[in-house]
Motif scaffolding. Sequence first.
Motif, short mmCIF file in Angstrom:
data_model
loop_
_atom_site.label_atom_id
_atom_site.label_comp_id
_atom_site.label_asym_id
_atom_site.label_seq_id
_atom_site.Cartn_x
_atom_site.Cartn_y
_atom_site.Cartn_z
N GLY A 181 2.21 9.54 -5.80
CA GLY A 181 2.61 10.88 -5.42
C GLY A 181 2.29 11.32 -4.01
N ALA A 182 1.84 10.41 -3.17
CA ALA A 182 1.52 10.77 -1.78
C ALA A 182 2.80 11.13 -1.03
CB ALA A 182 0.81 9.62 -1.08
N SER A 183 2.70 12.14 -0.17
CA SER A 183 3.85 12.56 0.63
C SER A 183 4.02 11.64 1.82
CB SER A 183 3.65 13.99 1.12
OG SER A 183 2.61 14.03 2.09
N TRP A 184 5.22 11.68 2.41
CA TRP A 184 5.48 10.89 3.60
C TRP A 184 4.62 11.38 4.76
CZ3 TRP A 184 7.20 6.34 3.11
CH2 TRP A 184 8.12 6.02 2.11
N THR A 185 4.26 12.64 4.77
CA THR A 185 3.38 13.18 5.81
C THR A 185 2.02 12.51 5.74
OG1 THR A 185 4.54 15.29 5.78
CG2 THR A 185 2.33 15.29 6.72
N VAL A 186 1.47 12.41 4.53
CA VAL A 186 0.16 11.78 4.34
C VAL A 186 0.23 10.29 4.69
CG1 VAL A 186 -1.54 11.12 2.57
CG2 VAL A 186 -0.61 13.44 2.61
N ILE A 187 1.28 9.63 4.24
CA ILE A 187 1.44 8.19 4.53
C ILE A 187 1.59 7.97 6.03
CG2 ILE A 187 2.95 6.20 4.22
CD1 ILE A 187 3.50 7.33 1.36
N GLY A 188 2.42 8.77 6.67
CA GLY A 188 2.60 8.65 8.11
C GLY A 188 1.30 8.84 8.86
N HIS A 189 0.53 9.84 8.45
CA HIS A 189 -0.77 10.09 9.09
C HIS A 189 -1.69 8.88 8.93
CE1 HIS A 189 -4.12 12.36 10.67
NE2 HIS A 189 -4.84 11.96 9.63
N ALA A 190 -1.72 8.31 7.73
CA ALA A 190 -2.58 7.15 7.46
C ALA A 190 -2.18 5.96 8.32
CB ALA A 190 -2.52 6.78 5.99
N LEU A 191 -0.88 5.83 8.59
CA LEU A 191 -0.39 4.69 9.38
C LEU A 191 -0.37 4.97 10.88
CD1 LEU A 191 2.61 3.62 7.11
CD2 LEU A 191 0.32 2.61 7.22
N GLY A 192 -0.64 6.21 11.26
CA GLY A 192 -0.63 6.55 12.69
C GLY A 192 0.77 6.74 13.25
N SER A 229 0.83 -1.21 0.00
CA SER A 229 0.00 0.00 0.00
C SER A 229 0.86 1.26 0.00
CB SER A 229 -0.93 0.01 1.22
OG SER A 229 -1.84 -1.06 1.14
N VAL A 230 1.94 1.24 0.80
CA VAL A 230 2.84 2.40 0.84
C VAL A 230 3.49 2.60 -0.53
CG1 VAL A 230 5.00 3.28 1.83
CG2 VAL A 230 3.23 2.33 3.32
N GLN A 231 3.90 1.50 -1.16
CA GLN A 231 4.49 1.61 -2.49
C GLN A 231 3.50 2.22 -3.48
OE1 GLN A 231 5.74 -2.42 -3.30
NE2 GLN A 231 7.75 -2.12 -2.35
N GLU A 232 2.25 1.78 -3.41
CA GLU A 232 1.22 2.35 -4.29
C GLU A 232 1.02 3.83 -4.02
OE1 GLU A 232 -2.54 0.33 -4.79
OE2 GLU A 232 -1.58 -1.58 -4.31
N LEU A 233 0.96 4.20 -2.74
CA LEU A 233 0.79 5.61 -2.38
C LEU A 233 1.95 6.46 -2.89
CD1 LEU A 233 -0.60 5.15 1.22
CD2 LEU A 233 -1.81 6.21 -0.71
N ARG A 234 3.16 5.98 -2.69
CA ARG A 234 4.34 6.72 -3.16
C ARG A 234 4.34 6.84 -4.68
NH1 ARG A 234 6.72 10.36 -1.16
NH2 ARG A 234 8.72 9.83 -2.06
N ALA A 235 4.00 5.76 -5.36
CA ALA A 235 3.94 5.79 -6.83
C ALA A 235 2.88 6.78 -7.31
CB ALA A 235 3.65 4.39 -7.39
#
Length: 99
Positions: free
Chosen positions: A72-83, A64-70
């Motif tokens: 264009g999601a930022s690390w801030t958005v990914i971090g927030h989604a993962l808590g 999922s993180v790989q898909e988000l990064r591909a």
Amino acid sequence: MHTRGRAMFELATDDAGGARVVALHGRALPADLTQALTAAREAADDERQALASASAAAARVRSSVQELRAGGASWTVIGHALGITRGAAQKRYGDDRLL
């Protein structure tokens, strides 16, 4: 008599069809010790299943993180989604290569 490593043990089948250790190195085991061995074996089986489930879940998160990064999601958005924090997300998943 069965052998696993150095341990030689005898199994008996109970009414439910489950196997339990009844003798170790040719000596009969008391019922309470037999029950403890059975409980330990069941707990080890549960642990193996939990580890397999955790491993599968970790793989889904990485994917999922790989898909988000591909996408264009930022690390801030990914971090927030993962808590977790942006930095923690980047440190944990930043080295993963996009497939």
